[in-house]
Design an enzyme around this catalytic site. Structure first.
Site, short mmCIF file in Angstrom:
data_model
loop_
_atom_site.label_atom_id
_atom_site.label_comp_id
_atom_site.label_asym_id
_atom_site.label_seq_id
_atom_site.Cartn_x
_atom_site.Cartn_y
_atom_site.Cartn_z
N THR A 17 1.17 -0.97 -0.37
CA THR A 17 0.41 0.05 0.08
C THR A 17 1.23 1.18 0.02
O THR A 17 0.57 1.95 -0.89
CB THR A 17 -0.99 0.03 0.98
OG1 THR A 17 -1.62 -1.08 1.34
CG2 THR A 17 -2.03 1.27 1.26
N THR A 93 1.40 -5.06 4.19
CA THR A 93 1.65 -5.05 5.31
C THR A 93 0.95 -6.53 5.52
O THR A 93 1.08 -7.17 6.29
CB THR A 93 0.72 -3.96 6.41
OG1 THR A 93 -0.16 -4.20 5.98
CG2 THR A 93 0.83 -3.06 6.04
N THR A 170 2.82 -10.06 14.85
CA THR A 170 1.97 -10.62 13.51
C THR A 170 1.45 -9.10 13.35
O THR A 170 1.16 -8.46 13.93
CB THR A 170 1.23 -11.62 14.36
OG1 THR A 170 1.55 -12.51 14.79
CG2 THR A 170 -0.36 -12.22 14.23
N GLN A 283 -4.02 -21.53 19.32
CA GLN A 283 -4.47 -20.43 18.29
C GLN A 283 -4.37 -19.46 19.27
O GLN A 283 -4.74 -17.91 18.70
CB GLN A 283 -5.81 -21.10 18.17
CG GLN A 283 -5.83 -22.11 16.99
CD GLN A 283 -7.08 -23.17 17.04
OE1 GLN A 283 -8.85 -22.23 17.98
NE2 GLN A 283 -7.61 -23.74 16.68
N CYS A 284 -3.87 -19.30 20.78
CA CYS A 284 -4.23 -18.02 21.36
C CYS A 284 -3.12 -16.86 20.65
O CYS A 284 -2.30 -17.60 20.87
CB CYS A 284 -3.65 -17.78 23.05
SG CYS A 284 -5.38 -19.63 23.52
N1 ASP Z 1 -2.66 -5.69 0.65
C1 ASP Z 1 -1.32 -4.41 0.51
C2 ASP Z 1 -0.48 -5.59 0.84
O1 ASP Z 1 0.14 -5.85 2.09
C3 ASP Z 1 -2.18 -3.85 1.91
C4 ASP Z 1 -0.49 -3.05 2.46
O2 ASP Z 1 -0.07 -3.08 2.37
O3 ASP Z 1 -1.33 -2.64 3.73
O4 ASP Z 1 0.56 -5.46 0.04
#
Ligand code: ASP
Length: 348
Positions: A17, A93, A170, A283-284
């Site tokens: 992004t 992300t 994470t 899973q927690c």
């Molecule tokens: N869809 C995007 C990616 O992971 C989301 C982001 O960058 O926040 O490339």
């Protein structure tokens, strides 16, 4: 003009992004080139660093990321390792924690900063978080101790107010600017008026005095099996007998518990006897596997499951890829899955 004292940082732009712009026809965000990104951050010049860049031939949404891309990032780092003080990797992300974990294993003996960042809003947007993240990541990559060595000598994720160990965190939010969290390990730094490093948490190891060694081969014959109440015998038996799979990350309840049906334990046991490595993780989001606390966990251990302790899903799956990629036998993979290699887990 560059002087010898200027920190030299290589930015590796993979997409995400942070560099995206809106397609006028579809209104969807699409990755754009590095020049567009840098044109939107004129403040970078105020840092007075020597900044170079490398960009993927085609920047990608991180949903497209795979081990070939990890190898490309690792190759650039290996090629430029002696020549620069640190690296900033710009990345989407969505799969950032997987890339951070994978690189932490692939880059053995790393003693320079590899700071991964991105943003929730594109850099061209008025309220973007990308500008601040990029500038802070550059400052962290350039930070040195009084003896001239880098403060950060590991793969880390910088996002909004925190620097996290890459293989410990994470993505926790699809909306918030503070999008990452390390649930089982303290932050490496808190970003306020200053960058406040948490020195006891930073990765330090004697192996960091050895030359960088890059392992490029990641074996993708691995998978997750996520339990839920009522999971059927058919689903479990099918998943566990997936052709070619060498390692499975089993996501269990609470402290590492699973249903006690005989068919379930038998299926797990048969799979392990075939030479598949099964790692039990919880899973927690927070806490770790205590395989001997409940009968429901003891059964799994008796069947031959390895405890993943407090490892994240991202680190568990990429660690399996890495260990099998080294060509290790299942017994050796089990041995290394039980112990930390580069700070990715506490000790069992
Ligand atoms: N869809 C995007 C990616 O992971 C989301 C982001 O960058 O926040 O490339």
């Amino acid at each position: 003009m560059t002087t010898e004292k200027q920190p030299k940082i290589l930015i590796i732009y993979t997409g995400g992004t942070i560099g995206m712009i809106e397609n006028p026809e579809t209104n969807a965000l699409e990755p754009f080139d590095f020049d567009h990104l840098i044109d939107n951050v004129p403040k970078i010049k105020m840092l007075d660093y020597n900044i170079e860049s490398f960009q993927f031939e085609k920047p990608i949404d991180s949903a497209e990321m795979n081990p070939t891309h990890w190898a490309e990032i690792a190759q650039v780092i290996e090629d430029r390792y002696e020549d620069v003080d640190g690296f900033v990797v710009l990345h989407g992300t969505d799969t950032m924690a997987y890339t951070a974990s994978a690189l932490s294993f692939m880059l053995s003996n790393l003693n320079k900063p590899v700071i991964i960042t991105g943003s929730q809003l594109p850099i061209g947007e008025v309220r973007t978080d990308g500008e601040e993240n990029l500038i802070t990541a550059l400052q962290i990559a350039a930070a040195t101790e009084p003896d001239g060595r880098a403060v950060v000598r590991e793969v880390a994720i910088l996002f909004e107010h925190y620097l996290w160990r890459g293989n410990r965190c994470t993505k926790r939010s699809a909306d918030n600017f503070n999008a990452f969290k390390s649930n089982n390990y303290p932050e490496l730094a808190r970003i306020g008026l200053n960058v406040n490093f948490n020195r006891e948490s930073l990765w330090r190891s004697v192996t960091q005095n050895r030359p960088l060694k890059v392992e490029y081969n990641m074996d993708t014959n691995v998978m997750f099996l996520d339990l839920f109440p009522g999971i059927s015998r058919n689903v479990v038996e099918h998943a566990l007998s997936t052709p070619g799979v060498k390692g499975i990350v089993l996501k269990t309840f609470g402290a590492g518990n699973a249903p006690g049906h005989q068919w379930f334990i038998d299926a797990v046991k048969r799979t392990i006897e075939r030479g598949v490595v099964i790692v039990n993780i919880t899973q927690c989001p927070n806490g770790c596997v205590h395989p001997l606390l409940y009968a429901a966990g003891v059964n799994l251990s008796k069947a031959g499951c390895i405890s993943g302790h407090d490892i994240t899903s991202e680190a568990a799956i990429t660690k399996l890829m890495y260990l099998f990629g080294l060509g290790l036998r299942p017994e050796e993979v089990k041995k290394y899955m039980k112990r930390p290699l580069c700070g990715e887990m506490g000790s069992n």
